[in-house]
Motif scaffolding. Structure first.
Motif, short mmCIF file in Angstrom:
data_model
loop_
_atom_site.label_atom_id
_atom_site.label_comp_id
_atom_site.label_asym_id
_atom_site.label_seq_id
_atom_site.Cartn_x
_atom_site.Cartn_y
_atom_site.Cartn_z
N PRO A 81 0.83 -1.22 0.00
CA PRO A 81 0.00 0.00 0.00
C PRO A 81 0.86 1.26 0.00
CG PRO A 81 -0.82 -1.59 1.61
CD PRO A 81 0.51 -2.10 1.14
N VAL A 82 0.24 2.37 -0.38
CA VAL A 82 0.87 3.69 -0.38
C VAL A 82 0.32 4.47 0.80
CG1 VAL A 82 1.04 5.87 -1.63
CG2 VAL A 82 1.20 3.71 -2.87
N VAL A 83 1.19 5.18 1.53
CA VAL A 83 0.74 6.01 2.64
C VAL A 83 1.09 7.46 2.33
CG1 VAL A 83 2.87 5.68 3.96
CG2 VAL A 83 0.78 6.40 5.14
N THR A 84 0.16 8.37 2.62
CA THR A 84 0.39 9.80 2.45
C THR A 84 0.05 10.52 3.75
OG1 THR A 84 -0.13 9.78 0.09
CG2 THR A 84 -0.33 11.88 1.20
N GLY A 85 0.98 11.37 4.18
CA GLY A 85 0.71 12.26 5.31
C GLY A 85 0.25 13.60 4.76
N ASN A 86 -0.96 14.01 5.11
CA ASN A 86 -1.53 15.27 4.61
C ASN A 86 -1.63 16.34 5.69
OD1 ASN A 86 -3.59 13.69 2.16
ND2 ASN A 86 -2.00 15.19 1.75
N GLY A 87 -0.86 16.21 6.76
CA GLY A 87 -0.87 17.24 7.80
C GLY A 87 -1.93 17.06 8.85
N ASP A 88 -3.16 16.67 8.45
CA ASP A 88 -4.23 16.46 9.42
C ASP A 88 -4.80 15.05 9.34
OD1 ASP A 88 -5.57 16.53 7.02
OD2 ASP A 88 -7.23 17.75 7.75
N ARG A 89 -4.23 14.20 8.49
CA ARG A 89 -4.73 12.82 8.33
C ARG A 89 -3.67 11.95 7.67
NH1 ARG A 89 -9.60 14.49 4.58
NH2 ARG A 89 -9.27 16.37 5.81
N LEU A 90 -3.87 10.66 7.79
CA LEU A 90 -3.07 9.68 7.07
C LEU A 90 -3.96 8.97 6.07
CD1 LEU A 90 -1.09 8.08 10.06
CD2 LEU A 90 -0.11 9.53 8.27
N ARG A 91 -3.48 8.81 4.87
CA ARG A 91 -4.24 8.10 3.83
C ARG A 91 -3.44 6.86 3.42
NH1 ARG A 91 -8.19 11.68 1.57
NH2 ARG A 91 -7.68 13.89 1.79
N PHE A 92 -4.09 5.71 3.48
CA PHE A 92 -3.50 4.46 3.01
C PHE A 92 -4.25 4.04 1.75
CE2 PHE A 92 -2.74 4.68 7.55
CZ PHE A 92 -1.41 4.27 7.68
N GLU A 93 -3.52 3.87 0.63
CA GLU A 93 -4.14 3.56 -0.65
C GLU A 93 -3.57 2.27 -1.23
OE1 GLU A 93 -4.80 7.27 -3.29
OE2 GLU A 93 -3.02 7.73 -2.11
N SER A 94 -4.41 1.57 -1.99
CA SER A 94 -3.93 0.40 -2.72
C SER A 94 -4.78 0.21 -3.97
CB SER A 94 -3.98 -0.85 -1.85
OG SER A 94 -5.32 -1.24 -1.59
N PHE A 95 -4.27 -0.62 -4.86
CA PHE A 95 -4.95 -0.93 -6.11
C PHE A 95 -4.83 -2.42 -6.33
CE2 PHE A 95 -6.09 0.18 -10.56
CZ PHE A 95 -7.03 1.17 -10.27
N SER A 96 -5.89 -3.05 -6.74
CA SER A 96 -5.86 -4.49 -6.93
C SER A 96 -4.94 -4.86 -8.10
CB SER A 96 -7.26 -5.03 -7.19
OG SER A 96 -7.78 -4.52 -8.41
N GLY A 97 -4.42 -6.07 -8.06
CA GLY A 97 -3.52 -6.51 -9.11
C GLY A 97 -4.17 -6.57 -10.48
N CYS A 98 -5.50 -6.76 -10.52
CA CYS A 98 -6.20 -6.81 -11.80
C CYS A 98 -6.56 -5.42 -12.31
CB CYS A 98 -7.48 -7.65 -11.66
SG CYS A 98 -8.63 -7.02 -10.41
N GLY A 99 -6.33 -4.39 -11.50
CA GLY A 99 -6.56 -3.01 -11.94
C GLY A 99 -8.00 -2.56 -11.89
#
Length: 496
Positions: A81-99
């Motif tokens: 997964p990808v994690v982003t710090g946006n100053g007031d929150r954390l976002r964890f993102e992912s994408f399935s292998g099939c797209g």
């Protein structure tokens, strides 16, 4: 399918450890972008989670999607997964292998306690031992979260001790870009209570349907009723088995929100987004129009990629981004000196390289920098490459109603512009009728039109510049004549 190996490196595996009075969840980061530039192992947060069991379930759901293929399941998929710090929150993102499935867990300010959230984006290690440990988190267990290396690890370890190399298909990158463009056209279509959320999600099939057209649901009395066609107000539920990741957080969800296109025309399947509202956080799954049809071929980014103006605007806008959790288009337009329409086009362009995402809950873009070579999105888009080749070959002839494009085999395709909507006589348009973005012929016509418009604008500007120069020269001639006249008066009459 074009693909490359994506290398990620961590100083140690992510782990859940027991400590005095609380458990400690350490999520290790790879190389990523920060406001200070690229960093080997950025640190985004250290503090407590206010709802440890909910956060653990949400993180597992994102990891489930990252490791899943909902189509051609026999092929391997394992992308951190990808994690982003946006100053007031954390976002964890992912994408399935099939797209075909995009997942995001937003841990909001109310879900975090005791620490500041940094800014930046990188991969985060979620390994199998960690998944097992997270599944055992109890409701009352205090949980300390660290996203990034410990200070001791930063100063004492010389290099990475955990390395992974995973295949990264171009269609996966294109899908990440397309998903946010499609989501930007969604509106809230339905909202279910906790009880109705449980009832509805438990009624969905766990296995893919073998036949039949797309599934639809329509809001009815606080719930969702299945329907066989796209009636007014209906939302497409393509591949309902792909919502399985929401089962992880089902008992914690207070609301289920459903998003889809404002207007549905015809019976063709459309994408949709499903958001589980949790204490202090949100988990969103965005589904492509079909389990066998990933986001990569939807074509929503093609027009933004095709224009040179959007590329220049995107370069300017990118300088103004600062990992904002909510990008205000009006503020960006004022700061950049551009119209709101051009800013939106620039944001779409930035989205194609993973530099912005879209949050349906807040109807706003947010800044992040995907840790991948996302420039390949443009280089390896077949329709865009083909359109550029047609333009370069001089195969496009414009006329008042659109234009004609002569293919390499000599076949002539007719492109028509009806109030800004392009149609084409080619097989692609006959098959999809614009449902998957413009065909290469329509793209080529747009490119040539824009080039002609730019040239006309430049010619007008050159003409205006010549006219301004002539006006200046005329004014100077008048002034010189006036000076001569004054000196003549002074010489004849002694006037000073």
């Amino acid at each position: 399918m074009t693909r490359s190996l994506q290398a990620v490196a961590y100083r140690r595996p992510s782990a859940l450890e027991s400590a005095a009075g609380a458990q400690r969840l350490g999520l290790e980061t790879s190389r990523g972008a920060t406001p200070a530039g690229m960093a080997d192992h950025p640190r985004f947060f250290t503090g407590f989670l206010t709802s440890p069991q909910v956060a653990s379930a949400g993180l597992l759901a994102v990891a489930d999607v990252a490791a899943a293929r909902y189509y051609q399941r026999q092929l391997r998929a394992s992308l951190d997964p990808v994690v982003t710090g946006n100053g007031d929150r954390l976002r964890f993102e992912s994408f399935s292998g099939c797209g075909g499935v995009y997942a995001r867990l937003d841990v909001l300010d109310a879900g975090l306690d005791g620490g500041e959230v940094g800014h930046g984006t990188t991969n985060v290690d979620v390994n199998n031992p960690l998944r097992e440990a997270l599944s055992r988190i109890g409701a009352d267990d205090p949980l300390h979260l660290r996203v990034g290396p410990e200070e001791l690890a930063v100063t004492t370890l010389d290099g990475p001790v955990v390395e992974k190399k995973v295949p990264l298909p171009d269609r996966w990158l294109r899908g990440f870009a397309e998903a946010q463009v499609i989501a930007a056209g969604f509106d809230l279509r339905a909202e279910l209570s906790a009880a109705e959320t449980v009832r509805f999600l438990r009624s969905l099939p766990r296995a893919a349907a073998r036949s039949g057209g797309p599934r639809w649901v329509v809001p009815a009395g606080g719930t969702l009723r299945p329907t066989t066609r796209a009636v007014p107000g209906a939302v497409c539920l393509p591949g309902p088995e792909r919502l399985i990741a929401l089962q992880r957080v089902l008992r914690h969800a207070t609301t289920l929100r459903v998003y889809g296109p404002t207007v549905v025309t015809g019976a063709d399947a459309t994408a949709s987004a499903w958001e589980a509202v949790l204490p202090g956080m949100r988990l969103t799954l965005t589904l492509s129009p079909d389990a066998s049809r990933g986001f990569s071929g939807e074509g929503g980014v093609l027009e933004a990629l095709a224009g040179d103006e959007a590329a220049e605007d995107a370069e300017l806008i990118s300088v103004l981004l600062a990992w904002e959790p909510r990008i205000d288009v009006a503020d960006l337009a004022a700061a950049a000196g551009l119209t709101a329409e051009r800013v939106r086009a620039a944001l779409i362009r930035l989205g194609t390289s993973g530099r912005v995402g879209y949050d349906t809950a807040e109807a706003a873009y947010f800044h992040r920098e995907l840790p991948y070579d996302a420039e390949r999105v443009e280089r390896h888009n077949p329709r865009l490459r083909s359109a550029r080749a047609l333009v370069a070959a001089g195969a496009v002839a414009l006329d008042g109603a659109g234009g004609t494009v002569t293919a390499q085999d000599g076949h002539v395709h007719r492109v028509r512009d009806t109030a800004g909507v392009f149609t084409c006589s080619c097989v692609w348009w006959a098959k999809y009728r614009g449902g998957r973005g413009p065909c290469k012929h329509a793209l080529a016509v747009r490119m040539v039109r824009r080039g002609a418009a730019v040239e006309r604008g430049a010619a007008v500007e050159r003409g205006a510049a010549v006219e301004r120069g002539a006006a200046v020269e005329r004014g100077a001639a008048v002034e010189r004549a006036a000076v001569v006249g004054r000196e003549t008066v002074r010489g004849d009459g002694g006037v000073r």
